[in-house]
Write a protein that holds these residues in place. Structure first.
Motif, PDB file in Angstrom:
ATOM      1  N   ARG B 220     -95.791 -67.763  42.488  1.00  0.00           N
ATOM      2  CA  ARG B 220     -94.994 -68.943  42.141  1.00  0.00           C
ATOM      3  C   ARG B 220     -93.552 -68.658  42.540  1.00  0.00           C
ATOM      4  O   ARG B 220     -93.065 -67.534  42.355  1.00  0.00           O
ATOM      5  CB  ARG B 220     -95.084 -69.205  40.639  1.00  0.00           C
ATOM      6  CG  ARG B 220     -94.223 -70.338  40.136  1.00  0.00           C
ATOM      7  CD  ARG B 220     -94.290 -70.450  38.633  1.00  0.00           C
ATOM      8  NE  ARG B 220     -95.597 -70.968  38.222  1.00  0.00           N
ATOM      9  CZ  ARG B 220     -95.853 -71.422  36.997  1.00  0.00           C
ATOM     10  NH1 ARG B 220     -94.917 -71.386  36.067  1.00  0.00           N
ATOM     11  NH2 ARG B 220     -97.037 -71.865  36.682  1.00  0.00           N
ATOM     12  N   THR B 221     -92.869 -69.652  43.077  1.00  0.00           N
ATOM     13  CA  THR B 221     -91.457 -69.468  43.398  1.00  0.00           C
ATOM     14  C   THR B 221     -90.667 -70.673  42.936  1.00  0.00           C
ATOM     15  O   THR B 221     -91.105 -71.801  43.077  1.00  0.00           O
ATOM     16  CB  THR B 221     -91.253 -69.156  44.901  1.00  0.00           C
ATOM     17  OG1 THR B 221     -89.916 -68.716  45.110  1.00  0.00           O
ATOM     18  CG2 THR B 221     -91.520 -70.366  45.769  1.00  0.00           C
ATOM     19  N   ARG B 222     -89.529 -70.402  42.330  1.00  0.00           N
ATOM     20  CA  ARG B 222     -88.701 -71.451  41.749  1.00  0.00           C
ATOM     21  C   ARG B 222     -87.299 -71.335  42.325  1.00  0.00           C
ATOM     22  O   ARG B 222     -86.712 -70.242  42.350  1.00  0.00           O
ATOM     23  CB  ARG B 222     -88.648 -71.281  40.233  1.00  0.00           C
ATOM     24  CG  ARG B 222     -87.930 -72.404  39.486  1.00  0.00           C
ATOM     25  CD  ARG B 222     -87.540 -71.990  38.066  1.00  0.00           C
ATOM     26  NE  ARG B 222     -88.594 -71.235  37.420  1.00  0.00           N
ATOM     27  CZ  ARG B 222     -89.261 -71.645  36.346  1.00  0.00           C
ATOM     28  NH1 ARG B 222     -88.997 -72.810  35.811  1.00  0.00           N
ATOM     29  NH2 ARG B 222     -90.189 -70.892  35.791  1.00  0.00           N
ATOM     30  N   VAL B 223     -86.738 -72.476  42.784  1.00  0.00           N
ATOM     31  CA  VAL B 223     -85.421 -72.491  43.414  1.00  0.00           C
ATOM     32  C   VAL B 223     -84.494 -73.410  42.640  1.00  0.00           C
ATOM     33  O   VAL B 223     -84.843 -74.540  42.329  1.00  0.00           O
ATOM     34  CB  VAL B 223     -85.542 -72.984  44.888  1.00  0.00           C
ATOM     35  CG1 VAL B 223     -84.158 -73.112  45.517  1.00  0.00           C
ATOM     36  CG2 VAL B 223     -86.411 -72.050  45.693  1.00  0.00           C
ATOM     37  N   THR B 224     -83.287 -72.874  42.293  1.00  0.00           N
ATOM     38  CA  THR B 224     -82.238 -73.733  41.753  1.00  0.00           C
ATOM     39  C   THR B 224     -81.085 -73.705  42.743  1.00  0.00           C
ATOM     40  O   THR B 224     -81.200 -73.139  43.827  1.00  0.00           O
ATOM     41  CB  THR B 224     -81.769 -73.229  40.372  1.00  0.00           C
ATOM     42  OG1 THR B 224     -81.132 -71.953  40.583  1.00  0.00           O
ATOM     43  CG2 THR B 224     -82.940 -73.073  39.417  1.00  0.00           C
ATOM     44  N   SER B 225     -79.956 -74.256  42.348  1.00  0.00           N
ATOM     45  CA  SER B 225     -78.829 -74.284  43.281  1.00  0.00           C
ATOM     46  C   SER B 225     -78.266 -72.885  43.514  1.00  0.00           C
ATOM     47  O   SER B 225     -77.598 -72.629  44.512  1.00  0.00           O
ATOM     48  CB  SER B 225     -77.727 -75.213  42.749  1.00  0.00           C
ATOM     49  OG  SER B 225     -77.351 -74.790  41.455  1.00  0.00           O
TER      50      SER B 225
END
Lengths: 181, 325
Positions: B220-225
Motif C-alpha cells: 500500500r502506498t499513500r501520498v500527501t503533499s
C-alpha cells in the motif's frame, strides 16, 4: 491498417453485417451468456479487421470469422470458469468444430421465428422476449400476473420448445417448396 | 431436429435442459449433467446449436422491437409494421458501424486495464476528455483516474490480473511503455496486489517524493503533499527518494516514509484488515492498522478505541489477537 487488403472498409462492413447474425449465434453455442458473447464478438471483430488481408473472397468470410470467434470464446471461457460450472474445453471444441460445418442460413431461421412468434398470444410473446429486454423483466411479469417466477420460467421453457418445433416445421415446408436454406 | 411428439419423455427432458441452459436457469449440477449428455449424443449437440441460433434470433427480434418502440411515432399497429423492415435494417447497420468503430478505436488505443468496483465520484480522463468512469470501463495508456471525496473508490485491474485499489481523494495516471507498466500517483492512497512482472520490467509507481519498483507483491502506498508512505505485506518493493536518488528495498512487514528531509529508515509493521479476538473471549475489532514500536498499540478506525496487544498470533500476516483496554 492491414496492407494489401482485398476488402476495404465499406466491403468489410457490408460482409460483416451480412453474416453478423450467424457469427453471433455460433458464439452463443460456445459461451454461457450474452455478456460473454458480446465481449468475444468485440475482440473477434478487432481481429477480423486486423487480419482482413487474409481473406481472398467473400465466400470464405463466415467460416474464417467463426474460427476467430472460436479462439476468443475459448479464451473467455477460462474467465467465466472461475465463477460457476462452464462446459469443458473438450465439449466446446466439439460444438465449435461441428458448428463450423453448419451452413444453414441464419436469416431464414430468423424469418421463420418472427412468423412463429406471431402465432403466440400477446402475453406469451411478451414473456418469450422478456429475458432479452432487461434482467428483471420476467420478475416484473410475474408480479403483474400474480404468478411465481419459477412457474413463468417453466412456461418460458415450454414456449421456446414450441417455437423451435414451429421453426423446424416452417423451414421443412420452405425446403419442400424449393426455397433454399 | 427435435424428437417428434411428446411421447419420448427422456428426449423432452433433455430438450428442456437445453432450453434452461439458454435461459440461464441451470444449477452447476444440472449444467454438468447436460454436458455429459452433450458429449455422448451428437443429435443433442445439433439440437443445442439450433437452440443457440434461435436464442440469438429471439434476442435480435427483442432488441429490434425495443428500438422500434423508441423510434416509432404512430400509435397505429399497421403503420408500425410498415416501418419495421426499415428500422430493422437501420438498427442492424448502426450496430455494425458501432462494432467496427469500437474495433478500430481499440486498435488505436489498445486496452491495458479496466476499471471495476467504482463507487462514489470517480472520473477518467483521456487527453482533455472526461469520460464516465463506470465499472467495466476499459483503460488505455495515458489515462488518468480520479476518485473525489472520501467516500469514493475504484479498482484498476490490469490485463495480467494485477489490481490497484484507489481510496478516496486519489488521483493517478497509468501508462504502458515498452511492455512496462507505469503509474504516476499524484495524491491519495492505493492498495496494490501485483502479479509477478516480466523479467527486467518491474511495475514503476512514481509519486512526487518517491519512485517504487515492483516485481510482484502486495503493498500500500499513500501520498500527501509532503510525504509518501509505502507499506509492504508480501514480496519486495524498491523505494527510491526522488530528491537524491537514495533507495531502500522493502520486504514483507516493512514500511517507509519518504519526505525529503529525514534519513530513509525502514520500520516494521503488522497490517491487518480484519482483527479477531482469541479464544479467551477477547473483543473483535475490525479494520485496524497498527504499528509496532516498544510494545504495540492498535488504533481502531471504527471504534476510536485504543488497546495494547498482550499476546500475538499471526496467521498469513492478517490476524492478531489482543485485549481491549
Amino acid at each position: 491498417m492491414p496492407e494489401d487488403r482485398v476488402f476495404d472498409e465499406r466491403q468489410f462492413l457490408r460482409v460483416f453485417v451480412k453474416h453478423e447474425g450467424s457469427i453471433r449465434a455460433y458464439g452463443r453455442s460456445l459461451l454461457p451468456n450474452w455478456d460473454a458473447v458480446e465481449e468475444a464478438m468485440q475482440e473477434a471483430s478487432v481481429i477480423m479487421w486486423r487480419k482482413i488481408g487474409q481473406l481472398q473472397s467473400e465466400d470464405d468470410f463466415l467460416p474464417w470469422a467463426k474460427v476467430i470467434l472460436r479462439y476468443e470464446a475459448l479464451k473467455l471461457r477460462r474467465k467465466y470458469a472461475r465463477d460457476r460450472h462452464v462446459f469443458s474445453d473438450n465439449l466446446i471444441e466439439m460444438l465449435a468444430k461441428e458448428g463450423l460445418e453448419q451452413i444453414e442460413s441464419f436469416e431464414h431461421r430468423q424469418k421463420a421465428m418472427e412468423e412463429c412468434l406471431q402465432g403466440l398470444s400477446m402475453p406469451h410473446r411478451e414473456l418469450v422476449l422478456a429475458p432479452y429486454v432487461a434482467d428483471n423483466a420476467v420478475t416484473e411479469i410475474a408480479e403483474r400476473s400474480g404468478r411465481t417466477v419459477n412457474s413463468l420460467y417453466k412456461l418460458l421453457g415450454r414456449l421456446r420448445l414450441k417455437l423451435r418445433r414451429c421453426v423446424e416445421e416452417r423451414l421443412g415446408l420452405s425446403a419442400m417448396e424449393g426455397i433454399t436454406t | 431436429m427435435i424428437s417428434p411428439g411428446t411421447g419420448n419423455k427422456d428426449s423432452l427432458d433433455r430438450q428442456r435442459l437445453v432450453e434452461d441452459h439458454f435461459l440461464g436457469c441451470l444449477s452447476d449440477n444440472q449444467s454438468a449433467e447436460l454436458e455429459t449428455m452433450l458429449l455422448d449424443d451428437q443429435a443433442l449437440r445439433n439440437d443445442f446449436r439450433q437452440a443457440a441460433t434461435l436464442d440469438s434470433a429471439l434476442r435480435d427480434i427483442a432488441l429490434r422491437q425495443a428500438a422500434e418502440s423508441v423510434l416509432s411515432q404512430s400509435p397505429s399497429r399497421s403503420s408500425r409494421r410498415a416501418r419495421f423492415g426499415r428500422v430493422a435494417v437501420m438498427a442492424g447497420l448502426v450496430l455494425a458501424v458501432v462494432a467496427i468503430w469500437l474495433g478500430i478505436n481499440r486498435l488505436r488505443y489498445p486496452t491495458v486495464a479496466a476499471l471495476t468496483a467504482v463507487t462514489g465520484d470517480v472520473i477518467a480522463r483521456a487527453n482533455t476528455r472526461i469520460l464516465k468512469a463506470r465499472s467495466g470501463r476499459r483503460l488505455w495508456s495515458g489515462m488518468e483516474i480520479e476518485a473525489s471525496g472520501g467516500h469514493s473508490s475504484a479498482v484498476v485491474v490490469w490485463k495480467d490480473g494485477s489490481r490497484m485499489k484507489l481510496a478516496g481523494n486519489t488521483r493517478l495516471s497509468i501508462a504502458v511503455l515498452d511492455g512496462r507498466k507505469r503509474v504516476a500517483l499524484s495524491i491519495g492512497m492505493i492498495d496494490c496486489d501485483i502479479r509477478k512482472q516480466p523479467q527486467g520490467k518491474p511495475l514503476i509507481i512514481s509519486t512526487p517524493q518517491s519512485r517504487l519498483e515492483i516485481i510482484g507483491t502486495h503493498f500500500r502506498t499513500r501520498v500527501t503533499s509532503s510525504q509518501a508512505t509505502t507499506e509492504v505485506t508480501q514480496g519486495q518493493v524498491r523505494v527510491e527518494r526522488v530528491s537524491d536518488g537514495k533507495s531502500v528495498m522493502l520486504t514483507a512487514r516493512e514500511k517507509i516514509t519518504v519526505n525529503g528531509k529525514s534519513e530513509l529508515e525502514k520500520e516494521i509493521f503488522y497490517w491487518s484488515d480484519r482483527f479477531r479476538g482469541g479464544a479467551s473471549g477477547q473483543r473483535r475489532i475490525s479494520s485496524a492498522i497498527f504499528q509496532q514500536t516498544e510494545g504495540f498499540e492498535i488504533e481502531s478506525r471504527r471504534s476510536n478505541s485504543r488497546f495494547k496487544g498482550a499476546e500475538r498470533t499471526r496467521r498469513n500476516n492478517s490476524a492478531v489477537s489482543g485485549v481491549l483496554e
